[in-house]
Design an enzyme around this catalytic site. Structure first.
Site, PDB file in Angstrom:
ATOM      1  N   LYS A   1      -2.231  -1.445  -3.786  1.00 34.79           N
ATOM      2  CA  LYS A   1      -3.097  -0.269  -3.716  1.00 34.79           C
ATOM      3  C   LYS A   1      -2.268   0.983  -3.810  1.00 34.79           C
ATOM      4  CE  LYS A   1      -6.094   2.008  -0.422  1.00 34.79           C
ATOM      5  NZ  LYS A   1      -6.567   2.043   0.926  1.00 34.79           N
TER       6      LYS A   1
ATOM      7  N   LYS B   1       0.864  -1.189   0.000  1.00 24.65           N
ATOM      8  CA  LYS B   1       0.000   0.000   0.000  1.00 24.65           C
ATOM      9  C   LYS B   1       0.894   1.231   0.000  1.00 24.65           C
ATOM     10  CE  LYS B   1      -3.598   2.361   2.634  1.00 24.65           C
ATOM     11  NZ  LYS B   1      -4.513   2.270   3.784  1.00 24.65           N
TER      12      LYS B   1
HETATM   13  C1  PBG Z   1      -7.512   3.236   5.700  1.00 23.82           C
HETATM   14  C2  PBG Z   1      -7.800   3.194   4.250  1.00 23.82           C
HETATM   15  C3  PBG Z   1      -7.593   4.202   3.285  1.00 23.82           C
HETATM   16  C4  PBG Z   1      -8.135   3.730   2.101  1.00 23.82           C
HETATM   17  C5  PBG Z   1      -8.639   2.468   2.366  1.00 23.82           C
HETATM   18  N1  PBG Z   1      -8.402   2.152   3.702  1.00 23.82           N
HETATM   19  C6  PBG Z   1      -7.063   5.556   3.421  1.00 23.82           C
HETATM   20  C7  PBG Z   1      -5.661   5.828   3.701  1.00 23.82           C
HETATM   21  O1  PBG Z   1      -4.824   4.943   3.847  1.00 23.82           O
HETATM   22  O2  PBG Z   1      -5.373   6.988   3.805  1.00 23.82           O
HETATM   23  C8  PBG Z   1      -8.182   4.479   0.803  1.00 23.82           C
HETATM   24  C9  PBG Z   1      -9.158   3.988  -0.175  1.00 23.82           C
HETATM   25  C10 PBG Z   1      -9.470   4.901  -1.290  1.00 23.82           C
HETATM   26  O3  PBG Z   1      -8.846   5.957  -1.532  1.00 23.82           O
HETATM   27  O4  PBG Z   1     -10.401   4.540  -2.006  1.00 23.82           O
HETATM   28  N2  PBG Z   1      -6.229   3.025   6.090  1.00 23.82           N
END
Ligand code: PBG
Length: 344
Positions: free
Chosen positions: A270, A217
């Site tokens: 992601k 991520k």
């Molecule tokens: C929580 C999380 C996030 C997203 C999914 N789970 C936000 C982040 O890490 O700031 C983002 C999903 C999206 O932008 O669609 N940690």
């Protein structure tokens, strides 16, 4: 023209092109994110994500039924709690918003329920874990003195305490499994999170609940609209000390390998479109199902362009999802799930 042995166009004619097509999309490839909001009695449109809403607990089942009608069978639940605190305690409360929604959805529908395991929507500071004592002191100082400059953002040691966070993530996952979650998806990029959650789930009798790890991520600016939607923007600093540096491709292999060792069942990359090289690498290097999260910013930008009349929304949405599959994803978490499923 002389003799042409190879004419790739022969296989591009209608009738044969589908026979030789390498990739296809099906509603069963998609996971639809659903936002359940404990602070509202009415559905709240999410401005930066046209067509998406935060729904009150009482509408959670109805919202999931709308998803199921399109042929999509899986949902990923995100919660907006009634209250936040320093340690995100509503993330692991038995009567937390996600736990309650999960109970209702699993007892009243056939949807496959995946829950997000993170603390950022539940902490007062918006970080994905508990703060180091240093960071929380700084935060208090800043609140009482109204200092606005972001000095805390400069120091890596000033954000989350990795190891203290593990226990809370494990508690969150167990409480979600107790509520009926069929799969848990830890997204906090805490080192060791998959192992800690696996052990806790097994000890609590949930050895059959798989973990879909947000294994690679990235610290991405494409999460902007989600942070409005889930009210999870950090109050200070950013997430660059725990999420991955967008510059790094090989590091993703190391991150993913750690999650595999710790027992991750599904490996997620992601965001999706800006990181298709990483999706392809994970597909090639690891024999596990690969998920990609087509994030909020990827959704919002296509909508914005379509609203201007510059892009055909259905066509670019389908092409995006097809490309993510072509790169190697087996499943896609996407805000386009319902729209694209309907058009297939
Ligand atoms: C929580 C999380 C996030 C997203 C999914 N789970 C936000 C982040 O890490 O700031 C983002 C999903 C999206 O932008 O669609 N940690």
């Amino acid at each position: 023209m002389d003799h042409l042995t190879h004419r790739p166009r022969r296989l591009r004619r209608d009738g044969v092109r589908d026979l030789v097509s390498e990739t296809s999309l099906s509603p069963s490839d998609f996971v639809a994110p659903v936002f359940v909001d404990a602070t509202t009695e009415e559905r709240q449109p999410i401005e930066s994500m046209p067509g998406h809403e935060r729904v009150p607990l009482d509408d959670a089942v109805a919202r999931v039924e709308e998803v199921l009608e399109t042929g999509v069978e899986a949902v990923m639940l995100f919660g907006i709690p009634e209250a936040k605190d320093e340690v995100g305690s509503r993330a692991y409360a038995e009567d937390g918003v996600v736990q309650e929604a999960t109970r209702r959805i699993t007892s009243e529908t056939d949807a496959y329920v995946i829950t997000d395991v993170c603390l950022c929507e539940y902490t007062s500071h918006g970080h994905c874990g508990v703060l180091t004592s240093e960071a929380s002191e700084r935060m208090e100082e800043r609140c009482s003195s109204n200092v606005l400059e972001d000095d805390a953002a400069e120091d890596p040691d000033l954000t989350v305490d990795n190891d203290e966070t593990l226990e809370l993530l494990a508690k969150t996952a167990v409480s979600q499994a107790e509520a009926g979650a069929e799969m848990v998806a830890p997204s906090s990029m805490t080192d060791g999170m998959v192992g800690a959650i696996r052990v806790a789930l097994d000890d609590a009798g949930f050895s059959d609940v798989p973990i879909m790890s947000y294994a690679a991520k990235y610290e991405s600016a494409f999460y902007g609209p989600f942070r409005d939607a889930a009210d999870g923007a950090p109050a200070f600093g950013d997430r660059r000390h725990y999420q991955m540096d967008p510059a790094n491709r090989r590091e993703a292999g190391r991150e993913v390998a750690l999650d595999v060792e710790q027992g991750a069942d599904v490996l997620m990359v992601k965001p999706a479109l800006p990181y298709l090289d990483v999706v392809a690498d994970v597909r090639r290097e690891f024999d596990r199902p690969v998920a990609a999260y087509n994030v909020s910013g990827e959704y919002a930008m296509l909508h914005a362009a379509a609203e201007q009349g510059w892009l055909d929304l259905d066509a670019v949405a389908r092409e995006s999802l097809l490309s993510i599959k072509r790169a190697g994803a087996d499943l896609i978490v996407t805000y386009f799930a319902e729209g694209v499923a309907r058009s297939l």
